[in-house]
Design an enzyme around this catalytic site. Structure first.
Site, PDB file in Angstrom:
ATOM      1  N   GLY A 155       0.827  -1.196   0.000  1.00 32.06           N
ATOM      2  CA  GLY A 155       0.000   0.000   0.000  1.00 32.06           C
ATOM      3  C   GLY A 155       0.864   1.250   0.000  1.00 32.06           C
ATOM      4  N   CYS A 156       0.231   2.385  -0.322  1.00 27.79           N
ATOM      5  CA  CYS A 156       0.979   3.642  -0.421  1.00 27.79           C
ATOM      6  C   CYS A 156       1.443   4.126   0.948  1.00 27.79           C
ATOM      7  CB  CYS A 156       0.146   4.698  -1.126  1.00 27.79           C
ATOM      8  SG  CYS A 156      -1.546   4.883  -0.508  1.00 27.79           S
ATOM      9  N   TYR A 157       0.559   4.140   1.942  1.00 28.56           N
ATOM     10  CA  TYR A 157       0.972   4.519   3.289  1.00 28.56           C
ATOM     11  C   TYR A 157       2.042   3.575   3.835  1.00 28.56           C
ATOM     12  CZ  TYR A 157      -2.885   7.931   4.074  1.00 28.56           C
ATOM     13  OH  TYR A 157      -3.737   9.008   4.042  1.00 28.56           O
TER      14      TYR A 157
END
Length: 335
Positions: A155-157
């Site tokens: 995921g980006c986070y």
């Protein structure tokens, strides 16, 4: 040239993938697919993403029976930019035919079936592939990526957070019992292309969400090997993530030790930049980089990490994983 298929090509991450594949010297954009019932089926890709008029005018093909047959018999690899439960259903079909799959959803990121019931709202039916998937944090898991048939792109986070924290955790610099605090802000594109009032650009103000229950918190904790406190925010800008992370260091840890942990971790890894000054969204938007800087006072450390959520947080990291898997230079087609 490897025939490369993108499923979910109408979304923001799918669009970035299409551009990256088109510009990659070893990949051929073999097909852009959407679900069979999608209202975008048969539209030109460039009609949805007009920045690519004249360069990417291919039709968005429906993933019907004919589409599946074409992929299974002629493709060399598949990129999934689909919803989590869709990826969980589709990936095993491609994998069973021997196709490498790079999945940008959360469907295979954590090797725990109960995780999906708790945080994604569906029961995972592919325990075999869940166990075999490699986590695609490119700078940290290259050996597993190279040998895996299924790569779960982070995921980006988690990408922004793990790139900042793993050098410290690896060298044992975080105080025992300390839970790193991650305060992160994402642009609106992180919510996807589907219309919703709470992510309409005119409605968005800088605001926190997902307190104590965001699905990326257990993903970060799982792959860091340490519990974190994660608070995401939605920002009123289009793209990019800025994560400010607070860490208590173990007794006696010096600035030199912190510097060396980061330098050692990212030596020879051109897509992580140790900037020496606090990163910004402006510095990474539209690029494949993760920018990291830090400042220490006593035993307290502030680490700031910035990425483009659609690129290093999704599409360009998938490209890094493809490069690793097929033996290309890690930054091929990216810089």
């Amino acid at each position: 040239m490897l025939n490369t298929v993108i499923v979910g090509a109408s979304g923001y991450a799918g669009a970035e993938l299409a551009a990256l594949v088109q510009n990659h010297p070893q990949l051929k954009l073999f097909g852009l697919y959407v679900s069979a019932g999608s209202q975008d089926a048969h539209k030109r890709f460039s009609s949805l993403h007009p920045q690519w008029v004249g360069a990417l005018d291919q039709p968005l093909l429906p993933l019907d029976e004919d589409g599946m047959t074409r992929i299974l018999t002629q493709a060399d690899l598949v990129l999934l930019a689909t919803a989590h439960e869709v990826s969980a259903e589709l990936a095993p079909k491609f994998l069973a035919k021997g196709l490498p799959v790079f999945d940008l959803s959360g469907a295979f990121r954590v090797k725990d079936q109960g995780f999906y019931d708790s945080f994604y709202g569906f029961t995972h039916q592919s325990e075999q592939w869940l166990d075999q998937a490699a986590y695609g944090l490119a700078e940290w898991n290259a050996d597993a990526i190279a040998s895996a048939q299924l790569v779960a792109v982070p995921g980006c986070y988690p990408t922004a957070s793990l790139c900042a924290l793993k050098p410290l955790q690896q060298d044992g610099l975080i105080a025992k019992g300390w839970q790193p605090i991650i305060n992160a802000v994402s642009g609106v594109s992180g919510a996807g292309r589907k219309a919703a009032i709470n992510t309409s650009f005119c409605e968005v103000s800088l605001n926190p969400y997902g307190t104590f229950n965001h699905r990326h918190q257990p993903e970060i904790s799982h792959h860091l090997g340490k519990e974190v406190l994660f608070q995401p925010h939605l920002g009123n800008y289009v793209r990019g993530i800025l994560a400010t992370i607070y860490v208590q260091l173990a007794d006696g840890v010096t600035p030199t030790q912190v510097d060396q942990a980061f330098l050692k971790a990212y030596e020879g890894k051109p897509l992580v930049r140790l900037t020496g000054q606090m990163p910004s969204i402006r510095g990474v938007a539209g690029t494949p980089y993760c920018d990291i800087a830090w400042q220490q006072q006593g035993n307290m450390l502030v680490v700031v990490s910035a990425i483009d959520n659609l690129l290093k947080g999704a599409a360009s990291q998938a490209m890094q994983c493809i490069n690793i898997k097929f033996g290309f230079e890690p930054a091929t087609g990216l810089i």
